[in-house]
Design an enzyme around this catalytic site. Structure first.
Site, short mmCIF file in Angstrom:
data_model
loop_
_atom_site.label_atom_id
_atom_site.label_comp_id
_atom_site.label_asym_id
_atom_site.label_seq_id
_atom_site.Cartn_x
_atom_site.Cartn_y
_atom_site.Cartn_z
N ASP A 81 -2.30 -1.50 -3.84
CA ASP A 81 -2.73 -0.34 -4.62
C ASP A 81 -1.63 0.05 -5.61
OD1 ASP A 81 -0.85 0.89 -3.00
OD2 ASP A 81 -2.27 2.22 -1.99
N ARG B 86 6.46 5.93 2.63
CA ARG B 86 5.34 6.89 2.79
C ARG B 86 4.32 6.34 3.79
NH1 ARG B 86 2.06 10.63 0.15
NH2 ARG B 86 3.27 10.87 -1.74
N ILE C 131 0.87 -1.19 0.00
CA ILE C 131 0.00 0.00 0.00
C ILE C 131 0.90 1.24 0.00
CG2 ILE C 131 -1.63 1.36 1.41
CD1 ILE C 131 -2.94 -1.19 0.27
N HIS C 132 0.74 2.11 -0.99
CA HIS C 132 1.52 3.35 -0.93
C HIS C 132 0.87 4.56 -1.60
CE1 HIS C 132 2.63 2.12 -5.02
NE2 HIS C 132 2.87 3.40 -5.23
N ARG C 133 -0.28 4.37 -2.26
CA ARG C 133 -0.89 5.50 -2.97
C ARG C 133 -1.27 6.60 -1.99
NH1 ARG C 133 0.22 5.42 -7.95
NH2 ARG C 133 0.49 3.26 -8.42
#
Ligand code: UD1
Ligand code: UDP
Length: 365
Positions: free
Chosen positions: A287, A247, A212-214
């Site tokens: 994502d 992030r 997950i990083h969006r």
């Protein structure tokens, strides 16, 4: 005399793409210099890929680092311009849709250096995504638009690029997906060298792999809370391996997204370990753009935790399902129910996209 190319890159997925394209450029007799913007700089986000995948060392490292979109892109633009003025290449090559991509394309186009865009024509039709803005700008600035799929060619035509009556001299080529090339090229090496299965004592086919990083997920508190909750619930019944992007790590550090329970949140892994994890996962929840495709290449079902995807053919063929973390679905249940799609489906070319890109550019050199 072979042409000279400056490749501008800076983020993790671009290193993976460069791994096969740089090889192909050299094999086609093109002289390539790599300019690393420094957008990603942690060793696990950058150096590990150059070391493991044999990517040529950058000739310039701009060291731009993190920042707001304007500050980061602007700093890249100024620094890339200096390199291009000095080196005057025949073309600039950029990958994908990051701030490094649009900075490279704009710096080159303003200096009348033609731009080659690898992974052209992708669209989410969601202009709140920074990547969508980067893609649109880069495609419209490019001379060579190397498309991974038939859908991406159609997306460009809908914007007049390469369509009948297009008055701009540019070339749209459907070549296939360079990430497919990379998976094939490094698959055997991953089987031989990956260590993550042993170090985590993973049983193939038994675990969920998550990434997950969006920004739309990490920077939206309620979406991140739902994602963490779903992973925590999944981890009550099976192992959940989550290599965490920096992030996301920042957002999790405060603890406000909730407890991770039994979720195994590990540091980002190298590409060979990632290929192993994808190949042996029961299901992938992500994502990421690249990881959606790699799950399919590995024959593993995927759940995409977004409102839409650019890789629509994977949804149509049943390999991927969209599960927005907006409270409209039970994310953990969607992951648990995911099954493989159409086994004969092959929309991403023949594994020779990198060679076709290099040969097209060499023919123009
Ligand atoms: C960027 C791309 C995204 C791509 C992703 C791949 C843009 C707008 N976004 O998102 O399209 O999918 O890369 O991973 O270009 N950070 C570190 N160490 C690093 C890199 C980043 O700590 O080596 C942290 C910093 O706090 C930084 C944050 O991560 O502010 C975000 O990094 P940034 O490169 O701006 O965007 P990504 O989320 O990585
Ligand atoms: N990747 C990796 N290690 C990780 C997570 C991802 O090597 O811990 C690789 C993954 O296999 C794919 C690429 O990074 O090749 C995808 O990058 P990312 O998800 O950061 O960006 P996106 O594809 O969404 O732009």
């Amino acid at each position: 005399m072979p042409g000279s190319i400056v490749t501008v890159l800076g983020a993790r997925p671009q290193f993976v793409k460069a791994a096969t394209v740089s090889r192909a450029l050299a094999a086609a007799g093109l002289r390539e210099s790599i300019v690393h913007t420094g957008q990603h700089y942690d060793s696990a986000m950058s150096a590990v890929f150059f070391e493991e995948l044999g990517i040529p060392a950058p000739t310039h490292h701009l060291g731009i680092g993190s920042g707001s979109h304007g500050a980061q892109t602007g700093a890249m633009l100024a620094a890339i311009e200096r390199v291009l003025v000095e080196s005057r290449p025949d073309a600039v090559l950029v990958y994908g849709d990051t701030n490094s991509t649009v900075a490279g394309a704009l710096a080159a186009a303003k200096l009348q250096v033609p731009v080659a865009h690898v992974e052209a024509g992708l669209r989410s039709f969601n202009r709140r995504m920074p990547e969508e803005l980067n893609r649109i700008a880069t495609d419209h600035l490019s001379t060579w638009l190397f498309c991974p799929t038939a859908t991406s060619v159609r997306n460009l035509a809908a914007e007049g690029i390469g369509a009948a009556g297009d008055r701009i001299a540019r070339q749209v080529c459907e070549v296939g997906d360079v990430m497919f090339d990379a998976t094939r090229h490094f698959g055997a090496l991953a089987a031989e060298r990956a260590r993550v299965g042993g170090s985590l004592e993973l049983e193939p086919g038994s675990f969920v792999l998550a990434t997950i990083h969006r920004a739309e997920n990490t920077d939206d508190h309620s979406r991140l809370v739902r994602i963490v909750e779903a992973l925590r619930r999944l981890a009550e019944a099976q192992r959940v391996i989550w290599p965490v992007h920096p992030r996301t790590r920042k957002q999790l550090a405060s603890g406000e997204a909730g407890s991770l329970g039994e979720v195994e949140a590990i540091d980002p892994v190298g590409y060979l370990d990632m290929l192993w994890l994808e190949r042996h996962a029961r299901v992938v929840m992500t994502d990421s753009g690249g990881v959606q495709k790699e799950a399919f290449f590995a024959g593993v079902p995927c759940v995409t935790v977004r409102d839409e995807t650019e890789w629509v053919e994977l949804v149509e063929s049943g390999w991927n399902r969209i599960a927005p973390p907006d409270g409209s679905c039970d994310l953990a249940a969607v992951v648990d129910a995911a099954t493989p799609g159409d086994p004969g489906f092959a929309p991403y070319g023949n594994g020779d996209a990198s060679r076709r890109i290099a040969e097209t550019l060499a023919d123009e050199g």
